[in-house]
Scaffold this active site. Structure first.
Site, mmCIF file in Angstrom:
data_model
loop_
_atom_site.group_PDB
_atom_site.id
_atom_site.type_symbol
_atom_site.label_atom_id
_atom_site.label_comp_id
_atom_site.label_asym_id
_atom_site.label_seq_id
_atom_site.Cartn_x
_atom_site.Cartn_y
_atom_site.Cartn_z
ATOM 1 N N LYS A 153 0.922 -1.243 0.094
ATOM 2 C CA LYS A 153 0.011 -0.126 -0.074
ATOM 3 C C LYS A 153 0.767 1.223 0.117
ATOM 4 C CE LYS A 153 -2.538 3.313 1.353
ATOM 5 N NZ LYS A 153 -2.200 4.756 0.789
ATOM 6 N N ALA A 155 2.098 5.268 -0.871
ATOM 7 C CA ALA A 155 1.452 6.843 -0.754
ATOM 8 C C ALA A 155 0.722 7.159 -1.853
ATOM 9 C CB ALA A 155 2.696 7.823 -0.337
ATOM 10 N N GLU A 227 8.959 2.185 11.201
ATOM 11 C CA GLU A 227 10.240 2.993 11.053
ATOM 12 C C GLU A 227 9.635 4.422 10.690
ATOM 13 O OE1 GLU A 227 12.174 5.626 9.516
ATOM 14 O OE2 GLU A 227 12.213 4.550 7.716
ATOM 15 N N CYS A 261 13.548 10.895 7.027
ATOM 16 C CA CYS A 261 13.525 10.493 8.573
ATOM 17 C C CYS A 261 14.817 10.762 9.327
ATOM 18 C CB CYS A 261 12.861 9.272 8.766
ATOM 19 S SG CYS A 261 10.940 9.200 8.036
ATOM 20 N N GLU A 358 9.446 17.386 14.353
ATOM 21 C CA GLU A 358 10.338 16.933 13.120
ATOM 22 C C GLU A 358 9.900 18.097 12.083
ATOM 23 O OE1 GLU A 358 11.209 13.253 10.194
ATOM 24 O OE2 GLU A 358 9.373 13.514 11.101
#
Length: 453
Positions: A153, A155, A227, A261, A358
């Protein structure tokens, strides 16, 4: 699903989503495919993976252009991403058998006791747009080779990438249903995890997405690997090679448009080298070329979506209102597309977004610290724990600080990166479980003890 080119803001195409009937059929095919796939000799699965690596290299420009068109990654970096995917295929094609080899245990005389590693079945991978090929291949390469089958699946803004990855495996000769891409909205993910035919789930993405997957998987007693985000510290000590740290730091923060990330996000710089570092760092950041992502000379393309750029700018504005100083950048560029300039913030207050959240874009927050104890304290002053980078000419000092920093990985005199040869993952709000290396391959297997008298 609409594909909007973030460099122009124009809609490129509309891709039809899969229906509930399509998903049901895919689950049935995945179940059937697993029954055969798990019985394939590991060497055959390795050979197919090696072929997938060849397909990636042979078509790297085509796949790279799909990435660039859908999410704005500069074409040179997109080509590099495809090549890295080929590398992870090579790695598991070479080492998969050894990673899955049974482990012997001490046992009474005359007995043979081993742990063997059996595949689980269909595994759902919920993947993000920022590294739309690499994130998928670092899941698929080990776990298909272990004998599982994959359901992707992806984005919703990168459907072309999802379809291209499915095409890679077909061109490599994989059975058609061993890897399937499901073009579905996020609100159907929970239903998939709850389905008895799905044995496990992995997600790379935001904290809310990870919590949702983990919660549903936990209720079903299914394995999950997460993650998630990061606010990685980039620590520059008083004995660091400042020029090297500044040059690497500028790239660590801004590669992929800062949408990573594991990008260096919070720069913690010893007071003795603070001014020198800041001057060189700003110069390095300002030397980066922002422009057309299809141009080989471009370092930074657009942000992946206009709404994401707007969110980023809100965080910058709030930080500036709280007292942060903008040394360069700080305003969306006055041009077509979702372009945000490389930005450096200094004098950052402890409670503003640049310090506590973030920032998923090309914005660096620089902090001055008095000593290494303060550097470690600030490095750990976050709910995240993905990666960290420490700069010092004393390697033993770097190793000592690495033990005190709460993160899944610490790189000394290097930017944080993922590498097929070493485990990758985080702690705290950056998730749990590991990808890559042997540890990653064994996340979705049944570690079965076999005792023979």
């Amino acid at each position: 699903m609409e594909v909007v080119n973030p460099a122009t803001g124009e809609r490129e195409e509309t891709v039809e989503e899969h229906t509930e009937a399509d998903v049901e059929a895919a689950l049935e095919r995945a179940t059937d495919a697993f029954a055969e796939w798990r019985e394939r000799p590991i060497r055959e699965r390795e050979e197919l993976l090696a072929a997938a690596g060849d397909v990636l290299r042979e078509n790297k420009r085509e796949y790279a252009e799909t990435m660039t068109r859908e999410m704005g990654k500069p074409i040179s970096q997109a080509i590099g991403e495809v090549e890295k995917c080929a590398w992870v295929c090579d790695h598991y094609a070479e080492h998969g058998s050894a990673y899955l080899e049974a482990d012997a245990h001490p046992s009474p005389p005359g007995t043979d006791v081993k742990t063997v590693y059996d595949p689980l079945g269909p595994v759902l991978a919920v993947m993000p747009w920022n590294f739309p090929f690499w994130q998928v291949f670092r899941f698929a390469a080990p776990h298909l080779t272990a004998g599982n089958v994959g359901l992707l699946k992806h984005a919703s803004n990168v459907p072309g990438c999802a379809q291209a990855i499915e095409d890679v495996f077909r061109k490599a000769g994989y059975p058609e249903d061993v890897f399937q891409s499901l073009l579905i909205p996020s609100d159907l993910v929970a239903d998939l995890i709850e389905d008895d035919r799905v044995e496990a789930a992995t997600v790379t993405g935001s904290g809310p997405a990870g919590r949702a997957v983990a919660s549903t998987a936990g209720e079903q007693l299914k394995k999950s690997v997460l993650e998630l985000g990061g606010s990685d510290p980039f620590v520059v000590l008083d004995d660091a090679d400042v020029a090297d740290a500044a040059e690497t730091g500028a790239w660590a923060r801004n590669q992929n448009g800062g949408q990573s990330c594991i990008a260096g996000k919070r720069f913690l710089v010893h007071t003795d080298v603070y001014d020198e570092f800041l001057e060189e760092f700003v110069a390095e950041v300002e030397s980066l070329t922002v422009g057309d992502p299809m141009d080989e000379a471009t370092d930074i393309g657009p942000q992946a979506r206009a709404d994401l750029m707007a969110d980023l700018h809100e965080q910058v504005d709030a930080s500036v209102e709280a007292g942060a100083a903008v040394l360069t950048g700080g305003e969306p560029l006055d041009r077509e597309g979702a372009f945000y300039p490389p930005t450096v913030l200094a004098d950052v207050p402890a409670d503003c977004p640049a310090a506590t959240e973030e920032l998923f874009g090309p914005v660096a927050a620089v902090f001055e610290v008095d000593d290494e104890d303060e550097a470690v304290a600030k490095a750990n002053d976050t709910r995240f724990g993905l990666g960290a980078s420490v700069w010092t000419t004393d390697r033993e000092r770097g190793r000592r600080l690495a033990r005190d920093i709460d993160a899944g990985c610490v790189y000394i005199n290097h930017l944080v990166k993922s590498d097929p040869r070493v485990p990758f993952g985080g702690v705290n709000d950056s998730g749990y479980g590991r990808e890559l290396a042997r540890e990653g391959m064994l996340e979705f297997v049944n570690r079965k003890t076999v005792w023979v008298e």
